[in-house]
Each structure stands twice: as structure tokens, then as C-alpha cells.
Motif scaffolding. Structure first.
Motif, PDB file in Angstrom:
ATOM      1  N   THR A 135       0.850  -1.192   0.000  1.00  0.00           N
ATOM      2  CA  THR A 135       0.000   0.000   0.000  1.00  0.00           C
ATOM      3  C   THR A 135       0.883   1.238   0.000  1.00  0.00           C
ATOM      4  O   THR A 135       1.784   1.359   0.843  1.00  0.00           O
ATOM      5  CB  THR A 135      -0.887   0.028   1.264  1.00  0.00           C
ATOM      6  N   PHE A 136       0.664   2.126  -0.945  1.00  0.00           N
ATOM      7  CA  PHE A 136       1.316   3.443  -0.930  1.00  0.00           C
ATOM      8  C   PHE A 136       0.373   4.414  -0.228  1.00  0.00           C
ATOM      9  O   PHE A 136      -0.799   4.512  -0.606  1.00  0.00           O
ATOM     10  CB  PHE A 136       1.574   3.955  -2.359  1.00  0.00           C
ATOM     11  N   VAL A 137       0.862   5.118   0.771  1.00  0.00           N
ATOM     12  CA  VAL A 137       0.069   6.150   1.446  1.00  0.00           C
ATOM     13  C   VAL A 137       0.741   7.488   1.127  1.00  0.00           C
ATOM     14  O   VAL A 137       1.922   7.695   1.441  1.00  0.00           O
ATOM     15  CB  VAL A 137      -0.004   5.912   2.963  1.00  0.00           C
ATOM     16  N   LEU A 138      -0.017   8.359   0.480  1.00  0.00           N
ATOM     17  CA  LEU A 138       0.556   9.590  -0.090  1.00  0.00           C
ATOM     18  C   LEU A 138      -0.238  10.802   0.349  1.00  0.00           C
ATOM     19  O   LEU A 138      -1.441  10.696   0.623  1.00  0.00           O
ATOM     20  CB  LEU A 138       0.491   9.515  -1.626  1.00  0.00           C
ATOM     21  N   ASP A 139       0.429  11.951   0.381  1.00  0.00           N
ATOM     22  CA  ASP A 139      -0.358  13.174   0.433  1.00  0.00           C
ATOM     23  C   ASP A 139      -0.568  13.630  -1.016  1.00  0.00           C
ATOM     24  O   ASP A 139       0.002  13.051  -1.953  1.00  0.00           O
ATOM     25  CB  ASP A 139       0.311  14.245   1.315  1.00  0.00           C
ATOM     26  N   LYS A 140      -1.388  14.660  -1.187  1.00  0.00           N
ATOM     27  CA  LYS A 140      -1.724  15.087  -2.546  1.00  0.00           C
ATOM     28  C   LYS A 140      -0.490  15.507  -3.330  1.00  0.00           C
ATOM     29  O   LYS A 140      -0.391  15.282  -4.528  1.00  0.00           O
ATOM     30  CB  LYS A 140      -2.718  16.245  -2.487  1.00  0.00           C
ATOM     31  N   ALA A 141       0.449  16.153  -2.632  1.00  0.00           N
ATOM     32  CA  ALA A 141       1.649  16.646  -3.319  1.00  0.00           C
ATOM     33  C   ALA A 141       2.465  15.488  -3.899  1.00  0.00           C
ATOM     34  O   ALA A 141       2.939  15.556  -5.032  1.00  0.00           O
ATOM     35  CB  ALA A 141       2.484  17.483  -2.362  1.00  0.00           C
TER      36      ALA A 141
END
Ligand code: F6R
Length: 251
Positions: A230-236
């Protein structure tokens, strides 16, 4: 591969902290793989405050850190051993004997890498590996070009990685150019992998890792072949993913 996108780095970090708390809640003797660096600082802060409010016990947890600089003792403030003590271990009820980090001052780095790899196996392998992502898409200190079946070993750091990490060293301190890192093959054997990447400086690395093609030049792209990442990202950090409009994607 699953991708979770949150509005801010704080929200992405909170999501990852919740995943870790859920993991240790469901399996109190979990074996966790842990990163250092700037990205997970907010995750460790959340785990500390969760612990202070009675959430999460680390009593039976075992940890393996991804990497350590060669030439730094565990007491050096720039070492990852020091970082882990300061940011997590001394604040929770973890047994220090079950926290493992490659020994950066081992006289024989190759032997130390073999010992570390054998210890991971002896502990039954890693249930959940948390990773950060380098701006050049490195995972651990597996720099671009590292074989996707590489094992724990001594590596030379890229100039760009040395520059990116210079901020963590005192102005006149000598910065190591080598490290011991878990290999990509070692990482791929972890049962579950969670990658936390935040900030626009990670956007290109995220896109190359998620979209592929899977190639040695992009270490993060090895994760495409892993069945539970799972990749957990912020919008940037998600900026360069074409389908970043929804909050949760399966690719
Ligand atoms: C740290 C590690 C590295 C970092 C990566 C991102 O243990 O293995 O791969 O995860 O360099 O670092 P930050 O979070 O400082 O941008």
C-alpha cells in the motif's frame, strides 16, 4: 497495489500510524520493519501520543530497521540507532533486546549483513514493513541500479542521497558514504509493505514506482511485484499519478 491519498502529510502519517496500531493490536507479537528519515517522524510522534493515551502495546513486538550508516556507533546522534531510540523506542514499552538495527560499527560489514539477514529469518520474517521513498526512488539504501533480488549488504550511497541527508548531520560532522541496508529481495519477502511518501519532491519517484515499468533503475518499482503493498501519499506526492482524483485507488 493499493494507493491511499490524503490531503496533507499529517493525514497521510495518521493513516499509517493507524495501520501500525491495527497491526500490533491484531498481532501483539508482530515483527515490524521500520524506516528512519524525515517522513516517518510524524508517524512516530503519533505512535508516542497514542501510547501515552493507552493505545498500543509494544511489549511483544520485534523490530528490524531497514538500514544504518557504516562508521557510526549506536551512540552517534546521526545514527539510525540513536534516531529510533529518540523517536520511538524509549517512549514505549518495547523490549530493547527485540529492536534490531544493523551494527554500523561492525568490523566486518559483510558478516554483519549476513547476521542481520539470518536474524530476520530466525524471527519468522517481517509482518509489516514501513518504507519511506528516496527522491531517486530508493527504498532502504538500495540506490538506483540495485538488483530487485538483492539481499542485505554493504552499499555505497549516491551523491544525491548524501546531499539529501546532509541536513541530519552537524555542519562539521563527517557524513558516511556507505551503509548496510536490507536488500530489495529481503524487503519483497515481508508479508505486507506500506510506503509513506509526502511532499512534491517525492512525486516523480512515486509515479515511477507505482506506474512502472518495474526496472532496476527505479528501486521502488520492485514493489509492483509484491502482493500486498500500500502506498500512502499526500496530494503533493501523488501529483504525477494520473488517477489521483479519488481518495483510494487500486492499481
Ligand atoms: C531510511 C531509509 C530511506 C528513507 C528515504 C526517504 O531508513 O531507508 O530509504 O526512507 O531516504 O527519506 P526522507 O523520509 O528523509 O525523505
Amino acid at each position: 497495489m493499493k494507493i491511499i491519498i490524503r490531503d496533507s502529510a499529517a493525514e497521510a502519517s495518521a493513516a499509517v500510524a493507524d495501520m501500525l496500531l491495527q497491526q500490533i493490536g491484531e498481532k501483539p507479537d508482530s515483527v515490524l520493519g521500520l524506516p528512519t528519515g524525515g517522513t516517518p517522524l510524524a508517524v512516530y510522534a503519533r505512535l508516542r501520543s497514542a501510547y501515552d493515551s493507552g493505545r498500543g502495546s509494544y511489549k511483544s513486538i520485534t523490530t528490524f530497521n531497514l538500514d544504518e550508516y557504516l562508521g557510526l556507533s549506536a551512540d552517534d546522534p546521526a545514527s539510525y540507532a540513536y534516531y529510533m531510540r529518540e523517536n520511538l523506542f524509549v517512549h514505549v514499552d518495547i523490549d530493547p533486546d527485540r529492536t534490531h538495527i544493523p551494527n554500523g560499527s561492525a568490523p566486518d560489514a559483510d558478516a554483519e549483513a549476513k547476521r542481520y539477514e539470518a536474524l530476520i529469518t530466525a524471527c519468522g520474517g517481517i509482518d509489516l514493513m514501513l518504507l519511506g521513498l528516496g527522491r531517486n526512488a530508493h527504498i532502504g539504501f538500495n540506490e538506483p541500479g540495485s538488483a530487485h533480488n538483492s539481499r542485505t549488504r554493504r552499499v555505497a550511497l549516491n551523491a544525491s542521497t548524501i546531499a539529501a541527508n546532509a541536513a541530519y548531520f552537524a555542519p562539521n560532522a563527517e557524513q558516511p558514504a556507505h551503509a548496510i541496508t536490507m536488500g530489495i529481495g529481503t524487503i519483497l519477502e515481508c508479508r505486507r509493505i506500506v510506503v509513506l511518501a509526502t511532499g512534491s519532491e517525492k512525486a516523480a519517484a512515486v509515479a515511477a514506482s507505482v506506474k512502472g515499468p518495474s526496472a532496476d533503475i527505479v528501486p521502488g518499482s520492485a514493489l509492483i511485484r509484491h502482493p500486498n503493498t500500500t502506498f500512502v501519499l499526500d496530494k503533493a506526492a501523488a501529483r504525477d499519478l494520473e488517477r489521483a482524483r479519488t481518495s483510494e485507488l487500486q492499481v
